[in-house]
Design a protein around this motif. Structure first.
Motif, PDB file in Angstrom:
ATOM      1  N   GLY A 334     131.894  89.548  58.475  1.00 32.24           N
ATOM      2  CA  GLY A 334     130.451  89.447  58.290  1.00 32.24           C
ATOM      3  C   GLY A 334     129.789  88.411  59.169  1.00 32.24           C
ATOM      4  N   LYS A 335     130.410  88.100  60.330  1.00 36.73           N
ATOM      5  CA  LYS A 335     129.785  87.094  61.199  1.00 36.73           C
ATOM      6  C   LYS A 335     128.422  87.549  61.692  1.00 36.73           C
ATOM      7  N   SER A 336     128.203  88.860  61.761  1.00 39.66           N
ATOM      8  CA  SER A 336     126.907  89.359  62.224  1.00 39.66           C
ATOM      9  C   SER A 336     125.861  89.343  61.111  1.00 39.66           C
ATOM     10  N   LEU A 337     126.270  88.983  59.887  1.00 32.19           N
ATOM     11  CA  LEU A 337     125.354  88.963  58.752  1.00 32.19           C
ATOM     12  C   LEU A 337     124.755  87.566  58.593  1.00 32.19           C
ATOM     13  N   ILE A 379     131.224  97.728  53.369  1.00 27.39           N
ATOM     14  CA  ILE A 379     132.260  98.457  54.112  1.00 27.39           C
ATOM     15  C   ILE A 379     132.330  99.904  53.645  1.00 27.39           C
ATOM     16  N   GLU A 380     132.400 100.096  52.327  1.00 29.49           N
ATOM     17  CA  GLU A 380     132.606 101.437  51.784  1.00 29.49           C
ATOM     18  C   GLU A 380     131.455 102.375  52.133  1.00 29.49           C
ATOM     19  N   GLU A 381     130.222 101.869  52.134  1.00 35.00           N
ATOM     20  CA  GLU A 381     129.066 102.700  52.440  1.00 35.00           C
ATOM     21  C   GLU A 381     128.829 102.854  53.940  1.00 35.00           C
ATOM     22  N   GLY A 382     129.633 102.174  54.744  1.00 38.96           N
ATOM     23  CA  GLY A 382     129.485 102.285  56.193  1.00 38.96           C
ATOM     24  C   GLY A 382     128.351 101.454  56.762  1.00 38.96           C
ATOM     25  N   LEU A 383     127.741 100.605  55.943  1.00 38.39           N
ATOM     26  CA  LEU A 383     126.590  99.826  56.405  1.00 38.39           C
ATOM     27  C   LEU A 383     126.992  98.785  57.434  1.00 38.39           C
ATOM     28  N   ILE A 384     128.158  98.179  57.259  1.00 33.21           N
ATOM     29  CA  ILE A 384     128.568  97.132  58.192  1.00 33.21           C
ATOM     30  C   ILE A 384     128.822  97.731  59.571  1.00 33.21           C
ATOM     31  N   SER A 385     129.410  98.926  59.614  1.00 35.55           N
ATOM     32  CA  SER A 385     129.667  99.569  60.906  1.00 35.55           C
ATOM     33  C   SER A 385     128.374  99.952  61.605  1.00 35.55           C
ATOM     34  N   ARG A 386     127.420 100.476  60.829  1.00 33.09           N
ATOM     35  CA  ARG A 386     126.135 100.856  61.433  1.00 33.09           C
ATOM     36  C   ARG A 386     125.376  99.625  61.920  1.00 33.09           C
ATOM     37  N   HIS A 387     125.439  98.558  61.134  1.00 30.90           N
ATOM     38  CA  HIS A 387     124.748  97.329  61.535  1.00 30.90           C
ATOM     39  C   HIS A 387     125.360  96.762  62.814  1.00 30.90           C
ATOM     40  N   SER A 391     123.459  96.171  66.347  1.00 31.97           N
ATOM     41  CA  SER A 391     123.299  94.812  66.862  1.00 31.97           C
ATOM     42  C   SER A 391     124.058  94.609  68.171  1.00 31.97           C
ATOM     43  N   LEU A 392     125.199  95.304  68.352  1.00 35.32           N
ATOM     44  CA  LEU A 392     125.949  95.170  69.594  1.00 35.32           C
ATOM     45  C   LEU A 392     125.139  95.610  70.805  1.00 35.32           C
ATOM     46  N   LYS A 393     124.342  96.638  70.617  1.00 36.49           N
ATOM     47  CA  LYS A 393     123.492  97.105  71.707  1.00 36.49           C
ATOM     48  C   LYS A 393     122.523  96.003  72.126  1.00 36.49           C
ATOM     49  N   ILE A 394     121.963  95.315  71.151  1.00 40.07           N
ATOM     50  CA  ILE A 394     121.018  94.235  71.452  1.00 40.07           C
ATOM     51  C   ILE A 394     121.732  93.061  72.102  1.00 40.07           C
TER      52      ILE A 394
END
Length: 490
Positions: A334-337, A379-387, A391-394
């Motif tokens: 969760g470092k990106s959070l 993780i289970e809902e896939g929110l961390i992967s989508r986030h 954010s990686l694009k930015i």
């Protein structure tokens, strides 16, 4: 025995009518402090409740409640038809030279001091700030985070967990995290191989307590991660720095060292070395694993920013190729959070997990089960992967912009290679510059440069500059201030 009329109760007792503490407790607490400071010696008679109420401008019943509280705690004795007296059984404190009743400025005892733990970080409220590479909290999906955490607070099944001491962490979160690590980092581990901590620094502290004895040798890269070095040295270990080049830590130098001395631990950040951002080459990774088996040292692999990759697939962690149980893997989730939603973890064989859980049970017995539950749902809902994908694009765009600006505007002074990942750039100066003086000039124009990103010795002048937290306008302004300061310093 002093007469009650001779005691300045109005100066001893100061009532704050806006405070949340009830007035009767304020009176009782301040009388206790007066007793402790010998302003009211043993056997001193206190004023009657009506008399003290008049002196303090409070109702008599308030004073009665105060005296009842003092009597219940044993500070005073109420004698029928005679009044209230300070208890005679209270040890008489040392006589004071004056009536100063402020809290002591220093301890009356000796304790251990350590310069090793002096805070290396600087903080300042400036318009613009450089750091060593942190995410931009403005990119955090706060709505998703708050929704999931709030839902967990309201669920009845979680209410019992809020009062349950579980230092081994949420089993649900560990299940989700192991699944995430298998898919993203190739770590085929089970929940029994995971220890959930508050941060990577806590992970290093636990490992040091279990693995290191006084005067044992810990090998680190140079330049290296000062915070990790502090933890190892605090535990009595000897730090031996080895040079870091474009392929990471010098494994040939490590082999030579191992033939002369017993090495207990090698601490590496192989994905993006801190602070230089270089990756440990595949050949050196395999040699490092071979040396660990040959000489029996522990490899502590700190994967502090694995999630931030831009150009190609990252090299898998050393731990994925370890077949002999020589690697302990630490990282954060969760470092990106937002900072409050991040957590650390350790991956290691089960037998050492037993000892680590014992230590964690002492220093962090409560844990944060609800936060871990929320992270598991991310993780289970896939929110961390989508986030992360968003954010990686930015961050990739910011990295490219930052490197372009450095290349175009700072060519006379420094060089900076484009990092394959992470949130910082390693900038080396072509000629020596007084970095402390440079940071002072920047501060005059409201750009704060903390000491922990400055690296300077006889052979090196460099800075680790984070770009992740800066948008394009902030980058342009910060670098304009830096350039102006460079012109003044050279």
């Amino acid at each position: 025995m002093p007469s009650p009329v001779d005691i300045p109760f109005r100066s001893i007792i100061q009532i704050d009518r806006n405070a949340t503490t009830p007035i009767f407790l304020q009176i009782a607490n301040q009388l206790i402090m007066a007793i402790q400071r010998n302003l009211l010696p043993p056997d001193t008679k206190l004023p009657g409740t009506r008399q003290l109420g008049i002196l303090l401008d409070v109702h008599r019943n308030t004073v009665v409640a105060s005296y009842d509280e003092l009597s219940a705690q044993g500070w005073i004795v109420i004698k029928p038809n005679r009044g209230a007296f300070i208890a005679s059984s209270i040890p008489e404190p040392k006589a004071r030279q004056d009536s100063d009743v402020t809290y002591p400025k220093c301890t009356g005892f000796v304790f251990k001091r350590s310069m090793l733990l002096d805070n290396p970080y600087d903080y300042a409220d400036y318009a613009y700030v450089f750091n060593d590479g942190t995410p931009d909290i403005r990119l955090t999906q706060l709505e998703d985070l708050s929704r999931i955490y709030s839902a967990n607070m309201k669920r009845k099944r979680n209410r019992k967990k809020m009062g349950y001491y579980n230092h081994e962490g949420s089993e649900y979160f560990k299940e989700q995290l192991t699944h995430y690590l298998r898919l993203s980092r190739g770590l085929h581990v089970s929940a029994g191989n995971l220890l959930i901590t508050r941060s990577p620094e806590m992970s290093l502290f636990i490992l040091s307590e279990i693995l290191l004895q006084r005067d044992e040798l810990v090998v680190v890269g140079s330049p290296g991660y000062f915070s990790a070095n502090m933890v190892f040295q605090k535990n009595g270990a000897r730090i031996h720095p080895l040079p870091v080049d474009a392929e990471g830590i010098d494994t040939d130098a490590l082999r030579a060292l191992c033939t002369r001395q017993t090495v207990r631990m090698v601490y590496v950040t192989p994905q993006h070395h801190y602070p230089t951002t270089v990756s440990l080459s595949p050949a050196r990774r395999m040699l490092l694993l071979q040396l660990a088996q040959e000489f029996g040292f522990v490899i502590v692999e700190d994967d502090h920013d694995y999630d931030f990759h831009y150009d190609k697939q990252p090299l898998l962690p050393l731990a994925t190729a370890d077949t002999s149980g020589m690697v302990i893997y630490i990282s954060s989730f969760g470092k990106s959070l937002a900072p409050g939603f991040r957590t650390g973890f350790i991956v290691a064989p089960r037998n050492i997990m037993v000892e680590m859980r014992k230590l964690l049970g002492i220093i962090d017995r409560q844990g944060d089960v609800l936060m871990e539950q929320a992270l598991g749902e991310l993780i289970e809902e896939g929110l961390i992967s989508r986030h992360l994908k968003k954010s990686l694009k930015i961050y990739r765009e910011r990295r490219n912009q930052f490197i372009d600006m450095l290349t175009d505007e700072f060519k006379p002074w420094l060089t900076a290679n484009k990092p394959a990942g992470g949130l910082a750039v390693w900038a080396t100066f072509k000629s020596p510059v007084n970095l402390i003086q440079l940071s002072q000039h920047c501060a005059e124009d409201h750009l704060f440069i903390p000491r922990n990103i400055l690296y300077q010795n006889a052979s090196m002048t460099a800075m680790r500059i984070g770009f992740g937290h800066l948008d394009q306008e902030e980058m342009a302004t910060s670098l304009r201030i830096l350039k102006k300061a460079l012109l003044m310093s050279t």
